[in-house]
Design a protein around this motif. Structure first.
Motif, PDB file in Angstrom:
ATOM      1  N   UNK A 150     -14.627  38.910 -28.392  1.00 43.98           N
ATOM      2  CA  UNK A 150     -14.095  39.184 -28.914  1.00 43.98           C
ATOM      3  C   UNK A 150     -13.895  38.972 -30.455  1.00 43.98           C
ATOM      4  N   UNK A 151     -13.160  39.825 -30.688  1.00 45.79           N
ATOM      5  CA  UNK A 151     -12.660  39.958 -32.251  1.00 45.79           C
ATOM      6  C   UNK A 151     -11.851  39.320 -32.617  1.00 45.79           C
ATOM      7  N   UNK A 152     -10.910  38.742 -32.122  1.00 45.15           N
ATOM      8  CA  UNK A 152     -10.527  37.697 -32.751  1.00 45.15           C
ATOM      9  C   UNK A 152     -10.817  36.315 -32.146  1.00 45.15           C
ATOM     10  N   UNK A 153     -11.703  36.509 -31.343  1.00 48.27           N
ATOM     11  CA  UNK A 153     -12.171  35.007 -30.933  1.00 48.27           C
ATOM     12  C   UNK A 153     -13.207  34.385 -32.103  1.00 48.27           C
ATOM     13  N   UNK A 154     -14.081  35.707 -32.060  1.00 49.62           N
ATOM     14  CA  UNK A 154     -14.472  35.682 -33.590  1.00 49.62           C
ATOM     15  C   UNK A 154     -14.550  34.878 -34.464  1.00 49.62           C
ATOM     16  N   UNK A 202     -14.553  31.183 -37.077  1.00 55.15           N
ATOM     17  CA  UNK A 202     -15.115  32.382 -38.447  1.00 55.15           C
ATOM     18  C   UNK A 202     -14.443  30.728 -39.042  1.00 55.15           C
ATOM     19  N   UNK A 203     -13.090  31.011 -38.803  1.00 51.23           N
ATOM     20  CA  UNK A 203     -12.229  30.380 -39.604  1.00 51.23           C
ATOM     21  C   UNK A 203     -13.117  28.454 -39.293  1.00 51.23           C
ATOM     22  N   UNK A 204     -12.627  28.520 -38.616  1.00 53.92           N
ATOM     23  CA  UNK A 204     -13.824  26.618 -37.796  1.00 53.92           C
ATOM     24  C   UNK A 204     -14.771  26.618 -38.518  1.00 53.92           C
ATOM     25  N   UNK A 205     -16.645  27.542 -38.550  1.00 50.89           N
ATOM     26  CA  UNK A 205     -16.887  27.397 -39.372  1.00 50.89           C
ATOM     27  C   UNK A 205     -16.646  27.052 -41.030  1.00 50.89           C
ATOM     28  N   UNK A 206     -15.806  28.124 -40.931  1.00 53.27           N
ATOM     29  CA  UNK A 206     -15.459  27.524 -42.511  1.00 53.27           C
ATOM     30  C   UNK A 206     -14.860  26.241 -43.111  1.00 53.27           C
ATOM     31  N   UNK A 207     -14.547  25.920 -42.118  1.00 54.22           N
ATOM     32  CA  UNK A 207     -13.657  24.248 -42.216  1.00 54.22           C
ATOM     33  C   UNK A 207     -14.883  23.084 -41.691  1.00 54.22           C
ATOM     34  N   UNK A 208     -15.667  24.082 -41.202  1.00 50.25           N
ATOM     35  CA  UNK A 208     -16.871  22.658 -40.629  1.00 50.25           C
ATOM     36  C   UNK A 208     -16.728  22.118 -39.758  1.00 50.25           C
ATOM     37  N   UNK A 209     -16.239  22.830 -38.704  1.00 52.99           N
ATOM     38  CA  UNK A 209     -15.531  22.332 -37.948  1.00 52.99           C
ATOM     39  C   UNK A 209     -16.577  22.799 -36.159  1.00 52.99           C
ATOM     40  N   UNK A 210     -17.762  23.111 -36.459  1.00 52.40           N
ATOM     41  CA  UNK A 210     -19.139  23.407 -36.086  1.00 52.40           C
ATOM     42  C   UNK A 210     -19.927  22.580 -36.299  1.00 52.40           C
ATOM     43  N   UNK A 211     -20.048  22.345 -35.640  1.00 51.45           N
ATOM     44  CA  UNK A 211     -21.922  21.119 -35.448  1.00 51.45           C
ATOM     45  C   UNK A 211     -23.488  21.692 -34.773  1.00 51.45           C
ATOM     46  N   UNK A 212     -23.843  22.046 -35.035  1.00 51.06           N
ATOM     47  CA  UNK A 212     -25.358  22.053 -34.341  1.00 51.06           C
ATOM     48  C   UNK A 212     -26.480  21.393 -35.454  1.00 51.06           C
ATOM     49  N   UNK A 213     -27.450  20.593 -33.781  1.00 49.74           N
ATOM     50  CA  UNK A 213     -28.292  19.861 -34.501  1.00 49.74           C
ATOM     51  C   UNK A 213     -29.860  20.376 -34.308  1.00 49.74           C
ATOM     52  N   UNK A 214     -30.283  20.283 -34.847  1.00 49.19           N
ATOM     53  CA  UNK A 214     -32.381  20.650 -34.407  1.00 49.19           C
ATOM     54  C   UNK A 214     -33.157  20.255 -34.290  1.00 49.19           C
ATOM     55  N   UNK A 215     -33.895  20.541 -34.045  1.00 47.75           N
ATOM     56  CA  UNK A 215     -34.896  19.299 -33.552  1.00 47.75           C
ATOM     57  C   UNK A 215     -36.226  20.441 -33.863  1.00 47.75           C
ATOM     58  N   UNK A 255      -0.273  32.036 -35.145  1.00 51.65           N
ATOM     59  CA  UNK A 255      -0.731  31.582 -33.920  1.00 51.65           C
ATOM     60  C   UNK A 255      -2.849  32.318 -34.635  1.00 51.65           C
ATOM     61  N   UNK A 256      -2.486  31.804 -35.973  1.00 49.80           N
ATOM     62  CA  UNK A 256      -4.033  32.712 -36.103  1.00 49.80           C
ATOM     63  C   UNK A 256      -4.313  34.152 -35.926  1.00 49.80           C
ATOM     64  N   UNK A 257      -3.090  34.787 -35.964  1.00 47.64           N
ATOM     65  CA  UNK A 257      -3.557  36.728 -35.524  1.00 47.64           C
ATOM     66  C   UNK A 257      -3.846  37.139 -37.012  1.00 47.64           C
ATOM     67  N   UNK A 258      -5.051  37.667 -37.065  1.00 49.28           N
ATOM     68  CA  UNK A 258      -5.676  37.858 -38.581  1.00 49.28           C
ATOM     69  C   UNK A 258      -4.328  39.594 -38.703  1.00 49.28           C
ATOM     70  N   UNK A 259      -4.596  39.702 -40.014  1.00 48.17           N
ATOM     71  CA  UNK A 259      -4.082  40.982 -40.439  1.00 48.17           C
ATOM     72  C   UNK A 259      -4.623  42.205 -40.346  1.00 48.17           C
ATOM     73  N   UNK A 260      -5.943  41.822 -40.339  1.00 48.95           N
ATOM     74  CA  UNK A 260      -7.040  43.528 -40.103  1.00 48.95           C
ATOM     75  C   UNK A 260      -6.514  43.146 -38.237  1.00 48.95           C
ATOM     76  N   UNK A 261      -6.509  42.348 -37.286  1.00 46.55           N
ATOM     77  CA  UNK A 261      -6.183  42.433 -36.011  1.00 46.55           C
ATOM     78  C   UNK A 261      -4.644  43.141 -35.584  1.00 46.55           C
ATOM     79  N   UNK A 262      -3.820  42.754 -36.292  1.00 46.81           N
ATOM     80  CA  UNK A 262      -2.419  43.376 -35.888  1.00 46.81           C
ATOM     81  C   UNK A 262      -2.823  45.066 -36.703  1.00 46.81           C
ATOM     82  N   UNK A 263      -3.160  45.413 -37.368  1.00 46.85           N
ATOM     83  CA  UNK A 263      -3.714  46.554 -38.334  1.00 46.85           C
ATOM     84  C   UNK A 263      -4.374  47.729 -36.883  1.00 46.85           C
ATOM     85  N   UNK A 264      -4.939  47.228 -36.315  1.00 49.74           N
ATOM     86  CA  UNK A 264      -5.959  47.420 -35.524  1.00 49.74           C
ATOM     87  C   UNK A 264      -4.797  47.467 -34.443  1.00 49.74           C
TER      88      UNK A 264
END
Length: 312
Positions: A158-162, A166-179, A35-44
């Motif tokens: 929330x930190x978990x959503x961040x 972050x995983x989505x950004x590293x996988x290039x699953x977030x797209x931004x277009x600029x003008x 479910x992609x709960x990070x180790x850092x989150x589990x420690x917290x």
């Protein structure tokens, strides 16, 4: 797998996720990984006031799950970083739910506080917005914009959503277009700039294309070539494939077509008092529901004015 956001009925402002177990005999630890709960989150969760329950009973990560069990993950309250004061002000909200906030940022406003501008940033005001909502959270910037860049900016609640974005950004699953509006007439109708970007040795602010820099990729599409006050300019759309600091500004300057108004990288402020750059679209799968999220923003008036005053 089923995600449900909920607030505790006893006015518990902690962020809670609910999952329905799909595998019989699985350790809770293994399910949390899936479910992609990070180790850092589990420690917290363990040490800072969070909670793991199965069917309403508190359990540890070694608990063996059964098919159909209801697991609730309650994250501890978050504290804002030192120096990030809570302020109240206007936010042009484009989209908001329990997980994310997307705003249309004006030019001349910091995304986060800086030494020169310690107050009045988007992050300061978002903290005030969260306080009014009773959220035990702080501002987690997903897609930062430079002070003078306008347009769509995404914030995790929330930190978990961040963590998920972050995983989505590293996988290039977030797209931004600029003008943007740049100096000169770009000859090619479309092209890719793949050139590494690193910090300029002689500056703590500027970046430059350099061999030992980080990989950076920007696609450029010409929308219009025009002339303003006898100066050739080009209106372009830009697709970011990476998110390096000042990436568009550096790449366009490297191409020989700095952004109009970007005096840090060779542009002129004779026509506009900031770099003519606006984030016009933002796309991603929602971090919890996986439903597509597609948002758009109109150009700021200062950039529209340049285009209206132009001649082909």
């Amino acid at each position: 797998m089923n995600h449900l956001l909920q607030m505790n009925k006893m006015k518990d402002t902690r962020f809670t996720l609910r999952f329905i177990v799909q595998k019989d005999g699985q350790l809770l630890r293994e399910a949390l990984q899936e479910w992609r709960i990070s180790k850092r989150a589990l420690t917290a969760i363990k040490f800072e006031g969070g909670l793991l329950t199965v069917n309403g009973v508190e359990r540890n990560v070694r608990y063996i799950l059964q098919l159909g069990d209801c697991v609730e993950v309650t994250f501890p309250p978050e504290e804002k970083s030192e120096g990030l004061t809570i302020e109240h002000g206007h936010l042009n909200i484009v989209y908001e739910d329990e997980a994310i906030l997307v705003i249309d940022k004006p030019a001349h406003q910091n995304t986060i506080p800086s030494r020169e501008h310690p107050t009045g940033s988007i992050a300061n005001i978002v903290c005030g917005h969260f306080q009014q909502q009773g959220l035990a959270s702080t501002a987690h910037i997903v897609t930062r914009l430079d002070r003078d860049t306008s347009g769509l900016l995404c914030i995790a609640k929330h930190a978990h959503i961040h963590h998920l974005t972050g995983l989505a950004q590293r996988n290039r699953e977030i797209s931004r277009q600029y003008e943007a509006i740049v100096h000169g007439h770009i000859e090619q109708d479309s092209q890719s700039i793949i050139a590494p970007i690193g910090r300029k040795i002689t500056s703590i602010i500027e970046r430059e294309v350099c061999e030992d820099g980080q990989y950076a990729h920007t696609d450029v599409t010409v929308l219009k070539r025009f002339v303003l006050a006898s100066e050739p300019m080009t209106y372009v759309r830009l697709q970011l494939h990476t998110g390096r600091t000042h990436q568009i500004r550096v790449h366009m300057s490297y191409l020989g077509h700095p952004l109009v108004g970007d005096d840090l990288y060779g542009g002129s402020r004779d026509y506009i008092d900031r770099q003519a750059l606006h984030c016009v679209s933002f796309q991603m799968a929602h971090p919890l529901t996986n439903q597509p999220l597609q948002l758009t923003s109109m150009l700021n008036q200062d950039m529209l004015t340049l285009l209206k005053e132009s001649s082909i």
